[in-house]
Design a protein around this motif. Structure first.
Motif, PDB file in Angstrom:
ATOM      1  N   MET A   1     109.955   7.884  27.288  1.00  0.00           N
ATOM      2  CA  MET A   1     109.462   8.786  28.318  1.00  0.00           C
ATOM      3  C   MET A   1     110.118  10.156  28.150  1.00  0.00           C
ATOM      4  O   MET A   1     110.671  10.451  27.125  1.00  0.00           O
ATOM      5  N   PHE A   2     110.084  10.945  29.190  1.00  0.00           N
ATOM      6  CA  PHE A   2     110.647  12.292  29.147  1.00  0.00           C
ATOM      7  C   PHE A   2     112.100  12.283  29.594  1.00  0.00           C
ATOM      8  O   PHE A   2     112.471  11.562  30.516  1.00  0.00           O
ATOM      9  N   GLY A   3     112.890  13.112  28.930  1.00  0.00           N
ATOM     10  CA  GLY A   3     114.272  13.298  29.345  1.00  0.00           C
ATOM     11  C   GLY A   3     114.330  14.320  30.472  1.00  0.00           C
ATOM     12  O   GLY A   3     113.360  15.026  30.766  1.00  0.00           O
ATOM     13  N   GLN A   4     115.466  14.417  31.118  1.00  0.00           N
ATOM     14  CA  GLN A   4     115.610  15.328  32.253  1.00  0.00           C
ATOM     15  C   GLN A   4     115.396  16.785  31.827  1.00  0.00           C
ATOM     16  O   GLN A   4     114.773  17.559  32.552  1.00  0.00           O
ATOM     17  N   LYS A   5     115.864  17.143  30.653  1.00  0.00           N
ATOM     18  CA  LYS A   5     115.694  18.516  30.173  1.00  0.00           C
ATOM     19  C   LYS A   5     114.209  18.847  29.988  1.00  0.00           C
ATOM     20  O   LYS A   5     113.759  19.950  30.343  1.00  0.00           O
ATOM     21  N   GLN A   6     113.433  17.899  29.444  1.00  0.00           N
ATOM     22  CA  GLN A   6     112.002  18.116  29.258  1.00  0.00           C
ATOM     23  C   GLN A   6     111.292  18.250  30.607  1.00  0.00           C
ATOM     24  O   GLN A   6     110.420  19.101  30.777  1.00  0.00           O
ATOM     25  N   ILE A  10     109.231  21.515  31.969  1.00  0.00           N
ATOM     26  CA  ILE A  10     107.836  21.444  32.427  1.00  0.00           C
ATOM     27  C   ILE A  10     107.709  22.053  33.823  1.00  0.00           C
ATOM     28  O   ILE A  10     106.797  22.837  34.090  1.00  0.00           O
ATOM     29  N   VAL A  11     108.640  21.723  34.704  1.00  0.00           N
ATOM     30  CA  VAL A  11     108.620  22.259  36.059  1.00  0.00           C
ATOM     31  C   VAL A  11     108.731  23.779  36.029  1.00  0.00           C
ATOM     32  O   VAL A  11     107.988  24.493  36.723  1.00  0.00           O
ATOM     33  N   GLN A  12     109.622  24.316  35.192  1.00  0.00           N
ATOM     34  CA  GLN A  12     109.799  25.764  35.101  1.00  0.00           C
ATOM     35  C   GLN A  12     108.530  26.447  34.582  1.00  0.00           C
ATOM     36  O   GLN A  12     108.144  27.505  35.076  1.00  0.00           O
ATOM     37  N   LYS A  16     106.280  29.168  36.617  1.00  0.00           N
ATOM     38  CA  LYS A  16     106.049  30.484  36.029  1.00  0.00           C
ATOM     39  C   LYS A  16     104.556  30.790  35.968  1.00  0.00           C
ATOM     40  O   LYS A  16     104.123  31.903  36.287  1.00  0.00           O
ATOM     41  N   GLN A  17     103.752  29.815  35.574  1.00  0.00           N
ATOM     42  CA  GLN A  17     102.306  30.028  35.497  1.00  0.00           C
ATOM     43  C   GLN A  17     101.702  30.197  36.887  1.00  0.00           C
ATOM     44  O   GLN A  17     100.781  30.998  37.077  1.00  0.00           O
ATOM     45  N   ARG A  25      97.247  27.252  32.061  1.00  0.00           N
ATOM     46  CA  ARG A  25      96.708  27.051  30.734  1.00  0.00           C
ATOM     47  C   ARG A  25      97.555  26.008  30.021  1.00  0.00           C
ATOM     48  O   ARG A  25      98.707  25.778  30.379  1.00  0.00           O
ATOM     49  N   GLU A  26      96.971  25.395  29.009  1.00  0.00           N
ATOM     50  CA  GLU A  26      97.669  24.330  28.290  1.00  0.00           C
ATOM     51  C   GLU A  26      98.254  24.899  27.014  1.00  0.00           C
ATOM     52  O   GLU A  26      97.553  25.471  26.193  1.00  0.00           O
ATOM     53  N   GLY A  27      99.542  24.769  26.838  1.00  0.00           N
ATOM     54  CA  GLY A  27     100.209  25.213  25.620  1.00  0.00           C
ATOM     55  C   GLY A  27     100.286  26.719  25.518  1.00  0.00           C
ATOM     56  O   GLY A  27      99.870  27.458  26.406  1.00  0.00           O
ATOM     57  N   GLU A  28     100.825  27.169  24.403  1.00  0.00           N
ATOM     58  CA  GLU A  28     100.938  28.603  24.149  1.00  0.00           C
ATOM     59  C   GLU A  28      99.594  29.129  23.675  1.00  0.00           C
ATOM     60  O   GLU A  28      98.585  28.480  23.823  1.00  0.00           O
ATOM     61  N   ASN A  29      99.576  30.251  23.027  1.00  0.00           N
ATOM     62  CA  ASN A  29      98.363  30.922  22.598  1.00  0.00           C
ATOM     63  C   ASN A  29      97.499  29.981  21.759  1.00  0.00           C
ATOM     64  O   ASN A  29      97.779  29.711  20.600  1.00  0.00           O
TER      65      ASN A  29
END
Length: 78
Positions: A1-6, A10-12, A16-17, A25-29
């Motif tokens: 699963m996801f670690g706490q850092k991941q 994701i929350v950040q 921000k978005q 949006r999904e992912g970067e450019n």
């Protein structure tokens, strides 16, 4: 699963978005520059020629290796 850092990352990103006002949006450019059809045709012809030359070379190499493997054997016990 996801670690706490991941999870924190994701929350950040979501925060921000949301604050950006441009929606989510999904992912970067993810947009790419379309390749003109003429370049695609020329590249495919060059790619096919390059691949065909490689196939011919590898066939020759296989035949050479077969000849080496079938070469004269020393001794009958092998």
């Amino acid at each position: 699963m996801f670690g706490q850092k991941q999870i924190d990352s994701i929350v950040q990103r979501i925060k921000k978005q949301a604050e950006g006002g441009n929606g989510f949006r999904e992912g970067e450019n993810r947009t790419r520059r379309p390749v003109p059809q003429q370049e695609t045709d020329e590249m495919s012809k060059e790619s096919v020629e390059r691949i065909w030359n490689e196939v011919k070379y590898l066939r020759q190499e296989v035949e050479f290796l077969k000849k080496i493997d079938q070469g004269p054997k020393k001794g009958k016990g092998r």
